[in-house]
Motif scaffolding. Structure first.
Motif, PDB file in Angstrom:
ATOM      1  N   THR A  89       0.813  -1.216   0.000  1.00  0.00           N
ATOM      2  CA  THR A  89       0.000   0.000   0.000  1.00  0.00           C
ATOM      3  C   THR A  89       0.845   1.264   0.000  1.00  0.00           C
ATOM      4  N   ASN A  90       2.156   1.116   0.180  1.00  0.00           N
ATOM      5  CA  ASN A  90       3.037   2.285   0.079  1.00  0.00           C
ATOM      6  C   ASN A  90       2.994   2.895  -1.316  1.00  0.00           C
ATOM      7  N   TRP A  91       2.671   2.091  -2.324  1.00  0.00           N
ATOM      8  CA  TRP A  91       2.536   2.624  -3.676  1.00  0.00           C
ATOM      9  C   TRP A  91       1.388   3.637  -3.749  1.00  0.00           C
ATOM     10  N   LEU A  92       0.372   3.471  -2.933  1.00  0.00           N
ATOM     11  CA  LEU A  92      -0.727   4.433  -2.882  1.00  0.00           C
ATOM     12  C   LEU A  92      -0.449   5.552  -1.877  1.00  0.00           C
ATOM     13  N   LEU A  93       0.333   5.238  -0.873  1.00  0.00           N
ATOM     14  CA  LEU A  93       0.632   6.205   0.173  1.00  0.00           C
ATOM     15  C   LEU A  93       1.507   7.345  -0.336  1.00  0.00           C
ATOM     16  N   ILE A  94       2.443   7.059  -1.190  1.00  0.00           N
ATOM     17  CA  ILE A  94       3.364   8.098  -1.678  1.00  0.00           C
ATOM     18  C   ILE A  94       2.614   9.208  -2.426  1.00  0.00           C
TER      19      ILE A  94
ATOM     20  N   VAL B 274       6.676  11.114   5.719  1.00  0.00           N
ATOM     21  CA  VAL B 274       5.918   9.940   5.282  1.00  0.00           C
ATOM     22  C   VAL B 274       6.418   9.458   3.921  1.00  0.00           C
ATOM     23  N   ILE B 275       6.666  10.369   3.004  1.00  0.00           N
ATOM     24  CA  ILE B 275       7.154   9.995   1.673  1.00  0.00           C
ATOM     25  C   ILE B 275       8.513   9.317   1.779  1.00  0.00           C
ATOM     26  N   ILE B 276       9.408   9.868   2.582  1.00  0.00           N
ATOM     27  CA  ILE B 276      10.750   9.297   2.725  1.00  0.00           C
ATOM     28  C   ILE B 276      10.687   7.895   3.323  1.00  0.00           C
TER      29      ILE B 276
ATOM     30  N   TRP C 219      11.642   4.309   1.543  1.00  0.00           N
ATOM     31  CA  TRP C 219      12.595   3.425   2.217  1.00  0.00           C
ATOM     32  C   TRP C 219      11.993   2.038   2.411  1.00  0.00           C
ATOM     33  N   ARG C 220      10.733   1.993   2.832  1.00  0.00           N
ATOM     34  CA  ARG C 220      10.055   0.714   3.068  1.00  0.00           C
ATOM     35  C   ARG C 220       9.864  -0.064   1.774  1.00  0.00           C
ATOM     36  N   LEU C 221       9.550   0.621   0.692  1.00  0.00           N
ATOM     37  CA  LEU C 221       9.445  -0.059  -0.595  1.00  0.00           C
ATOM     38  C   LEU C 221      10.790  -0.624  -1.021  1.00  0.00           C
ATOM     39  N   GLY C 222      11.856   0.111  -0.750  1.00  0.00           N
ATOM     40  CA  GLY C 222      13.193  -0.389  -1.077  1.00  0.00           C
ATOM     41  C   GLY C 222      13.562  -1.624  -0.300  1.00  0.00           C
TER      42      GLY C 222
ATOM     43  N   GLY D 248      11.460  -3.883   0.867  1.00  0.00           N
ATOM     44  CA  GLY D 248      10.631  -5.008   0.450  1.00  0.00           C
ATOM     45  C   GLY D 248      10.698  -5.310  -1.029  1.00  0.00           C
ATOM     46  N   GLY D 249      11.554  -4.645  -1.748  1.00  0.00           N
ATOM     47  CA  GLY D 249      11.659  -4.878  -3.173  1.00  0.00           C
ATOM     48  C   GLY D 249      10.452  -4.361  -3.951  1.00  0.00           C
ATOM     49  N   GLY D 250       9.695  -3.467  -3.356  1.00  0.00           N
ATOM     50  CA  GLY D 250       8.538  -2.890  -4.017  1.00  0.00           C
ATOM     51  C   GLY D 250       7.273  -3.713  -3.922  1.00  0.00           C
ATOM     52  N   LEU D 251       7.320  -4.839  -3.243  1.00  0.00           N
ATOM     53  CA  LEU D 251       6.149  -5.705  -3.184  1.00  0.00           C
ATOM     54  C   LEU D 251       5.626  -5.932  -1.777  1.00  0.00           C
ATOM     55  N   ILE D 252       6.501  -6.224  -0.858  1.00  0.00           N
ATOM     56  CA  ILE D 252       6.048  -6.665   0.456  1.00  0.00           C
ATOM     57  C   ILE D 252       6.168  -5.539   1.464  1.00  0.00           C
TER      58      ILE D 252
END
Length: 82
Positions: free
Chosen positions: A27-32, A67-69, A73-76, A78-82
């Motif tokens: 959901t970070n993809w939507l959060l950014i 929040v964006i940063i 970082w969290r997407l990095g 998890g490889g963009g998935l997890i």
């Protein structure tokens, strides 16, 4: 605008805390973009508000940027998935 961006940042921060869990990390993809809209609202509030009333807008900008940063970082991690 400052109050709206501050509330937006608080909602984004709560969402970010939820998105730190392993299963809902995608959901970070939507959060950014959500936090980016809050940062834009804060920037508008800073630009078009008198100098003595910019505190909420600045706090909203800092909160949304944080929040964006963290989301990137969290997407990095998890490889963009997890």
């Amino acid at each position: 605008m400052g109050l709206i961006s501050l509330i937006w940042g608080i909602v984004a921060l709560a969402w970010m805390i939820l998105a730190l869990l392993p299963i809902v990390g995608i959901t970070n993809w939507l959060l950014i973009p959500f936090a980016a809209v809050g940062a834009i609202l804060a920037a508008i509030g800073i630009l078009f508000t008198r100098s003595g009333r910019r505190g909420r807008a600045k706090a909203g900008l800092v909160l949304n940027a944080l929040v964006i940063i963290v989301a990137i970082w969290r997407l990095g991690l998890g490889g963009g998935l997890i």
